[in-house]
Design a protein around this motif. Sequence first.
Motif, PDB file in Angstrom:
ATOM      1  N   ALA A 182     -19.376  -3.189 -16.757  1.00 23.55           N
ATOM      2  CA  ALA A 182     -20.207  -4.388 -16.876  1.00 23.55           C
ATOM      3  C   ALA A 182     -21.143  -4.335 -18.080  1.00 23.55           C
ATOM      4  CB  ALA A 182     -21.021  -4.578 -15.596  1.00 23.55           C
ATOM      5  N   GLY A 183     -21.203  -3.177 -18.751  1.00 26.64           N
ATOM      6  CA  GLY A 183     -22.101  -3.039 -19.884  1.00 26.64           C
ATOM      7  C   GLY A 183     -23.557  -3.053 -19.469  1.00 26.64           C
ATOM      8  N   ARG A 184     -23.860  -2.466 -18.316  1.00 26.71           N
ATOM      9  CA  ARG A 184     -25.218  -2.538 -17.782  1.00 26.71           C
ATOM     10  C   ARG A 184     -25.805  -1.142 -17.602  1.00 26.71           C
ATOM     11  NH1 ARG A 184     -24.311  -5.364 -13.336  1.00 26.71           N
ATOM     12  NH2 ARG A 184     -24.152  -3.536 -11.992  1.00 26.71           N
ATOM     13  N   LEU A 185     -27.003  -0.953 -18.125  1.00 26.25           N
ATOM     14  CA  LEU A 185     -27.745   0.292 -18.003  1.00 26.25           C
ATOM     15  C   LEU A 185     -29.094  -0.047 -17.383  1.00 26.25           C
ATOM     16  CD1 LEU A 185     -28.174   3.319 -18.699  1.00 26.25           C
ATOM     17  CD2 LEU A 185     -28.885   2.571 -20.983  1.00 26.25           C
ATOM     18  N   ARG A 186     -29.475   0.711 -16.343  1.00 27.38           N
ATOM     19  CA  ARG A 186     -30.699   0.373 -15.607  1.00 27.38           C
ATOM     20  C   ARG A 186     -31.564   1.616 -15.429  1.00 27.38           C
ATOM     21  NH1 ARG A 186     -29.089  -2.956 -10.828  1.00 27.38           N
ATOM     22  NH2 ARG A 186     -29.209  -4.606 -12.400  1.00 27.38           N
ATOM     23  N   VAL A 187     -32.866   1.452 -15.613  1.00 24.36           N
ATOM     24  CA  VAL A 187     -33.833   2.520 -15.398  1.00 24.36           C
ATOM     25  C   VAL A 187     -34.918   2.006 -14.468  1.00 24.36           C
ATOM     26  CG1 VAL A 187     -35.527   4.047 -16.464  1.00 24.36           C
ATOM     27  CG2 VAL A 187     -33.367   3.573 -17.644  1.00 24.36           C
ATOM     28  N   ARG A 188     -35.205   2.801 -13.436  1.00 29.07           N
ATOM     29  CA  ARG A 188     -36.212   2.415 -12.437  1.00 29.07           C
ATOM     30  C   ARG A 188     -37.359   3.421 -12.477  1.00 29.07           C
ATOM     31  NH1 ARG A 188     -37.768   3.588  -7.232  1.00 29.07           N
ATOM     32  NH2 ARG A 188     -38.303   1.808  -5.882  1.00 29.07           N
ATOM     33  N   VAL A 189     -38.564   2.923 -12.712  1.00 30.34           N
ATOM     34  CA  VAL A 189     -39.753   3.770 -12.811  1.00 30.34           C
ATOM     35  C   VAL A 189     -40.664   3.469 -11.622  1.00 30.34           C
ATOM     36  CG1 VAL A 189     -41.673   4.498 -14.266  1.00 30.34           C
ATOM     37  CG2 VAL A 189     -39.586   3.595 -15.320  1.00 30.34           C
ATOM     38  N   PRO A 190     -40.887   4.414 -10.724  1.00 26.61           N
ATOM     39  CA  PRO A 190     -41.800   4.162  -9.603  1.00 26.61           C
ATOM     40  C   PRO A 190     -43.192   3.780 -10.105  1.00 26.61           C
ATOM     41  CG  PRO A 190     -40.572   6.195  -9.267  1.00 26.61           C
ATOM     42  CD  PRO A 190     -40.310   5.774 -10.679  1.00 26.61           C
ATOM     43  N   ARG A 191     -43.833   2.831  -9.446  1.00 25.66           N
ATOM     44  CA  ARG A 191     -45.171   2.425  -9.862  1.00 25.66           C
ATOM     45  C   ARG A 191     -46.182   3.554  -9.686  1.00 25.66           C
ATOM     46  NH1 ARG A 191     -47.696  -1.160  -7.229  1.00 25.66           N
ATOM     47  NH2 ARG A 191     -48.985  -1.952  -8.921  1.00 25.66           N
ATOM     48  N   THR A 192     -45.874   4.504  -8.810  1.00 34.99           N
ATOM     49  CA  THR A 192     -46.767   5.651  -8.666  1.00 34.99           C
ATOM     50  C   THR A 192     -46.828   6.471  -9.946  1.00 34.99           C
ATOM     51  OG1 THR A 192     -44.924   6.872  -7.664  1.00 34.99           O
ATOM     52  CG2 THR A 192     -46.492   5.821  -6.166  1.00 34.99           C
ATOM     53  N   CYS A 193     -45.756   6.457 -10.752  1.00 36.97           N
ATOM     54  CA  CYS A 193     -45.768   7.158 -12.040  1.00 36.97           C
ATOM     55  C   CYS A 193     -46.718   6.492 -13.029  1.00 36.97           C
ATOM     56  CB  CYS A 193     -44.367   7.182 -12.642  1.00 36.97           C
ATOM     57  SG  CYS A 193     -43.157   8.171 -11.745  1.00 36.97           S
ATOM     58  N   LEU A 194     -47.024   5.232 -12.789  1.00 32.78           N
ATOM     59  CA  LEU A 194     -47.828   4.437 -13.721  1.00 32.78           C
ATOM     60  C   LEU A 194     -49.210   4.137 -13.166  1.00 32.78           C
ATOM     61  CD1 LEU A 194     -45.008   1.842 -14.561  1.00 32.78           C
ATOM     62  CD2 LEU A 194     -45.484   3.989 -15.753  1.00 32.78           C
ATOM     63  N   ASP A 195     -49.590   4.818 -12.093  1.00 37.53           N
ATOM     64  CA  ASP A 195     -50.875   4.587 -11.423  1.00 37.53           C
ATOM     65  C   ASP A 195     -50.996   3.165 -10.882  1.00 37.53           C
ATOM     66  OD1 ASP A 195     -51.624   7.186 -11.838  1.00 37.53           O
ATOM     67  OD2 ASP A 195     -52.819   6.753 -13.629  1.00 37.53           O
ATOM     68  N   ARG A 196     -49.896   2.634 -10.401  1.00 36.27           N
ATOM     69  CA  ARG A 196     -49.851   1.341  -9.706  1.00 36.27           C
ATOM     70  C   ARG A 196     -50.567   0.222 -10.479  1.00 36.27           C
ATOM     71  NH1 ARG A 196     -47.947   2.267  -4.610  1.00 36.27           N
ATOM     72  NH2 ARG A 196     -48.087   4.416  -3.827  1.00 36.27           N
ATOM     73  N   PRO A 197     -50.052  -0.149 -11.633  1.00 41.36           N
ATOM     74  CA  PRO A 197     -50.738  -1.160 -12.459  1.00 41.36           C
ATOM     75  C   PRO A 197     -50.579  -2.570 -11.899  1.00 41.36           C
ATOM     76  CG  PRO A 197     -48.623  -0.617 -13.421  1.00 41.36           C
ATOM     77  CD  PRO A 197     -48.804   0.323 -12.265  1.00 41.36           C
ATOM     78  N   ASP A 198     -51.506  -3.437 -12.285  1.00 47.93           N
ATOM     79  CA  ASP A 198     -51.406  -4.856 -11.922  1.00 47.93           C
ATOM     80  C   ASP A 198     -50.400  -5.580 -12.817  1.00 47.93           C
ATOM     81  OD1 ASP A 198     -53.308  -4.693  -9.888  1.00 47.93           O
ATOM     82  OD2 ASP A 198     -54.966  -5.042 -11.287  1.00 47.93           O
ATOM     83  N   TRP A 199     -50.247  -5.108 -14.050  1.00 44.83           N
ATOM     84  CA  TRP A 199     -49.268  -5.700 -14.959  1.00 44.83           C
ATOM     85  C   TRP A 199     -48.768  -4.632 -15.925  1.00 44.83           C
ATOM     86  CZ3 TRP A 199     -50.805  -4.925 -19.902  1.00 44.83           C
ATOM     87  CH2 TRP A 199     -52.188  -4.903 -20.189  1.00 44.83           C
ATOM     88  N   VAL A 200     -47.626  -4.914 -16.522  1.00 42.07           N
ATOM     89  CA  VAL A 200     -47.069  -4.032 -17.555  1.00 42.07           C
ATOM     90  C   VAL A 200     -46.572  -4.874 -18.715  1.00 42.07           C
ATOM     91  CG1 VAL A 200     -46.349  -2.255 -15.901  1.00 42.07           C
ATOM     92  CG2 VAL A 200     -44.716  -4.030 -16.597  1.00 42.07           C
ATOM     93  N   ARG A 201     -46.512  -4.254 -19.880  1.00 44.42           N
ATOM     94  CA  ARG A 201     -45.802  -4.807 -21.032  1.00 44.42           C
ATOM     95  C   ARG A 201     -44.807  -3.748 -21.454  1.00 44.42           C
ATOM     96  NH1 ARG A 201     -49.847  -5.573 -25.417  1.00 44.42           N
ATOM     97  NH2 ARG A 201     -48.333  -6.933 -26.413  1.00 44.42           N
ATOM     98  N   ALA A 202     -43.625  -4.173 -21.863  1.00 45.69           N
ATOM     99  CA  ALA A 202     -42.541  -3.225 -22.111  1.00 45.69           C
ATOM    100  C   ALA A 202     -41.927  -3.420 -23.491  1.00 45.69           C
ATOM    101  CB  ALA A 202     -41.456  -3.360 -21.046  1.00 45.69           C
ATOM    102  N   GLY A 203     -41.555  -2.298 -24.112  1.00 48.55           N
ATOM    103  CA  GLY A 203     -40.730  -2.285 -25.305  1.00 48.55           C
ATOM    104  C   GLY A 203     -39.524  -1.409 -25.024  1.00 48.55           C
ATOM    105  N   ILE A 204     -38.354  -1.822 -25.476  1.00 45.69           N
ATOM    106  CA  ILE A 204     -37.120  -1.121 -25.101  1.00 45.69           C
ATOM    107  C   ILE A 204     -36.297  -0.817 -26.345  1.00 45.69           C
ATOM    108  CG2 ILE A 204     -34.974  -1.267 -23.776  1.00 45.69           C
ATOM    109  CD1 ILE A 204     -37.466  -3.664 -22.656  1.00 45.69           C
ATOM    110  N   GLY A 205     -35.856   0.434 -26.458  1.00 48.23           N
ATOM    111  CA  GLY A 205     -34.986   0.824 -27.561  1.00 48.23           C
ATOM    112  C   GLY A 205     -33.844   1.683 -27.064  1.00 48.23           C
ATOM    113  N   LEU A 206     -32.671   1.509 -27.654  1.00 42.27           N
ATOM    114  CA  LEU A 206     -31.495   2.308 -27.314  1.00 42.27           C
ATOM    115  C   LEU A 206     -30.956   2.944 -28.590  1.00 42.27           C
ATOM    116  CD1 LEU A 206     -29.400   3.135 -25.112  1.00 42.27           C
ATOM    117  CD2 LEU A 206     -28.050   1.148 -25.838  1.00 42.27           C
TER     118      LEU A 206
END
Length: 205
Positions: A142-166
């Motif tokens: 399907a050409g799909r790659l997925r990464v799941r980051v637990p919110r506990t790793c991020l100190d349970r933020p109210d919001w996030v901004r993301a940048g993605i590179g491959l």
Amino acid sequence: MILRRALAVALAAAVLPAVAAAPAEAARWTHRDAVGDVQTQRYADGDLTTSADPRNAATDLSRVTVKHTRAAVVVTMRVRDLSAPVRRAGEIALETDGERRFTVSFGLARRGERVRARAFDVEERLSDRQGCRAAGSVDRAAGRLRVRVPRTCLDRPDWVRAGIGLASTIEDRDAPEEFTYSMDDAIGTNALTRPGRLSPRIARG
């Protein structure tokens, strides 16, 4: 080896520049990346050349989706061709409320379905080399790659901004000192280091 050093340098470059803050969005954000915008560096015979690489489907991100749930931040990447047997690695940069910044490094083998991912606090990365375990999955057909980051790793933020590179690397087995390194920045201008732009704020769902 030069290949490993090149990939390490690419994924360990300076902290991301942030773009201007944007209003909070819903719990899901999707961005379509231009097709054929991969940049490639080739090292051979002591020379390093950089060029556009529009035929490189193995590294070409076409769409990214970031979903922010109560349990995790899930980044789904669509790649034009995940079946090509090249070594891939990538980085997800996350900025959260409280001016916190995190780096999620991930990688997958040439073949197989195993994806390894770790989340690091940028300020604490040197002292916390093990990071926080994240999870990954790949569907090559399907050409799909997925990464799941637990919110506990991020100190349970109210919001996030993301940048993605491959990124992908190819080594010449007959000439191990020669390599090809390619990178696609899903949002930014395809600098050959780390993703250089961030999404709008994505509030927790």
